[in-house]
Motif scaffolding. Sequence first.
Motif, PDB file in Angstrom:
ATOM      1  N   CYS A 518       0.834  -1.205   0.000  1.00 53.54           N
ATOM      2  CA  CYS A 518       0.000   0.000   0.000  1.00 53.54           C
ATOM      3  C   CYS A 518       0.870   1.256   0.000  1.00 53.54           C
ATOM      4  O   CYS A 518       1.654   1.492   0.924  1.00 53.54           O
ATOM      5  CB  CYS A 518      -0.906  -0.037   1.231  1.00 53.54           C
ATOM      6  N   THR A 540      -7.113   0.632   4.942  1.00 48.49           N
ATOM      7  CA  THR A 540      -5.803   0.212   4.428  1.00 48.49           C
ATOM      8  C   THR A 540      -4.642   0.741   5.270  1.00 48.49           C
ATOM      9  O   THR A 540      -4.682   1.860   5.787  1.00 48.49           O
ATOM     10  CB  THR A 540      -5.599   0.675   2.977  1.00 48.49           C
ATOM     11  N   PHE A 583      -5.074  -0.594  -2.909  1.00 48.26           N
ATOM     12  CA  PHE A 583      -3.832  -1.290  -2.580  1.00 48.26           C
ATOM     13  C   PHE A 583      -3.411  -2.117  -3.774  1.00 48.26           C
ATOM     14  O   PHE A 583      -4.129  -2.172  -4.773  1.00 48.26           O
ATOM     15  CB  PHE A 583      -3.986  -2.171  -1.330  1.00 48.26           C
TER      16      PHE A 583
END
Length: 594
Positions: A518, A540, A583
């Motif tokens: 990420c 995330t 991501f």
Amino acid sequence: MKRFILAATISAAVSAPVLAQTMDEMWDNRANGKEHPNIKWFKEAKFGMFIHWGLYSKIAGEWKGKKYYGSGEWIMSQAKIPVKEYEQVAASFNPTGFNAEEWAQLAADAGMKYMVITAKHHEGFSMYDSKVTPFDIKDATPYGKDPMKPLSEAVRRRGIRFGFYYSQFQDWYEPNGGKNSWDYDESKKNYQLYYQQKAIPQIRELLTQYGPLGILWFDTPGGMTKEQTTLFIDSLRQLQPGCLFSSRVGHGLGDYKDLGDSEIPPAPVPGAWESLYTHNDSWGYIQHDLNFKTPEALIRLLAQVASRGGNLLLNVGPDGNGRIPEYSIRYLKETGKWLKENGASIYGTTNGRIPDQPWGVSTSAPGKQFLHVLHAPDDRKLFVPLQSGIGITRVYLLKTRQPLSYTLKGKDLTIQLPASLPPCADNVVVMEYKGEIQNYTLSLPVTVSSHFDQNQLEAVRASLKGNGSIKSLTYSHYYGDWKHTTCITDVKDSTDEIRFNMRITDPGDYRIILEYSCEPSSAKQEGVLYFNDQPVYFRTLKTGSFEKTAPLLFINHIAGIVTAKAGDAVIRIRPAFNGKELFKLRSVIIEPVK
Ligand code: H79
């Protein structure tokens, strides 16, 4: 539903478009459409020995007291060593430890069916007796002999095909060769002159003085148009029409595909092709590189490459004395022992027709599926999803021929593994059958079972809706030591969706883990994962940015626990809002809660 070409069907041309995207110029993996009349041996061979050997082997990764990391054969470029200094190395290059019979015997013991050795790498030094230049092992070193003559003979005597690697464009020694910008001005170079005066005459030597060659292994094409490359190939072909040319001759004109360095395709690839790996992290010998792949890792890599329908060309880097590293000798011999007992599941096979299972991968022969059990289920029951109309005639362990009991309920085959099955990198079960097993499509459900520590839903098995795509990401750790990881990228809008179809064989609780990388700009975005219709929310977590010259870091982010019934199930993943790429998702891992 948008599906990346790799995922379309495995009978379609796969993988080339993604790979070509990144480094087309250096890593041309396109083969011509025509099948070479002599391609059969190559397709059946499955396992070859690559050897990188040159002056860099003597330098061994250390120059003027400083250690270099990454690809050792690149040290001249990495340390910007001037030609005048580099050529001094030849004056003390005396590999008296070289023994052609030992190298050939190691390849035979390892179960390798072909060998490709560097006649000349980018450094420009010829490892054979060349009349084209004095900068060769015969004329410029105290060794004073041509090692390729005895090697080619020793190898062929053992029924192993012999071939040469030849760096046709990059030549850092020659003023007109490709890519030495620290000694020479690239803009003043005349590549055609270099081709006419060195590369072509040298390749002609290789094609006329070492008997029948299996392969000419080209690398990093450049400096020639498609028309020039065609003429180049046509004239060389006349010398040895039976010799195969690797795809890195450029412009899609090779006889088979070479993937990127250290790249394994995530799904079957049609046609003739090869994955190439090195035993440690460098192709050329580096004294301080001890990261050798274990026999277990080598066996599994070989099985995996074969399951996708290709060959594994595995490199060893002999040192400046002509000795192959001790670990390579030992671990290759171990690999060869496994092949002696299990070779039928590798040599001459084609890609597996059963998609990857939590227990492992498959390879095919007529009327047979070889089930490579890389992970044994804790209940010793091997679940094999089949297709209708398949009848089972025999199931047995390849190594011992021990018959195994099984049940076939509808399309579901369950094989009972013996309780006493000894641990092995790859226990092979042979399934003989009647009927025609179709090549699988990647959207078939992925098996999820409670009898493994983990089940993995690989990126390549996803169906995508919206902006997402499946990409092979390429990066290196040190210098030229390439890694490739297939990920789902570019999923960013709330209408985008990643979908996995699953077949859950056992009811129970499962932990769902997102394995992803990420970017900083992607962090702290909300996403939602639907397990069937049950939402599981997550946000995330930053791992770092994707750069070509740094490791790509992944996090195993636990999304949560769900309770599953046996049967078909679906996972869908979406961004909660429109935003940046959520991501780079490598896989979804599903762990049974025990
Ligand atoms: O022989 C092995 C490698 O030396 C060769 N292919 C395998 C089989 C190879 N040659 N070039 N490449 C692989 C691509 C390498 C590019 C790079 Fe670099 C070398 C990246 C980092 C070092 C050139 C210099 C591009 C960036 C810096």
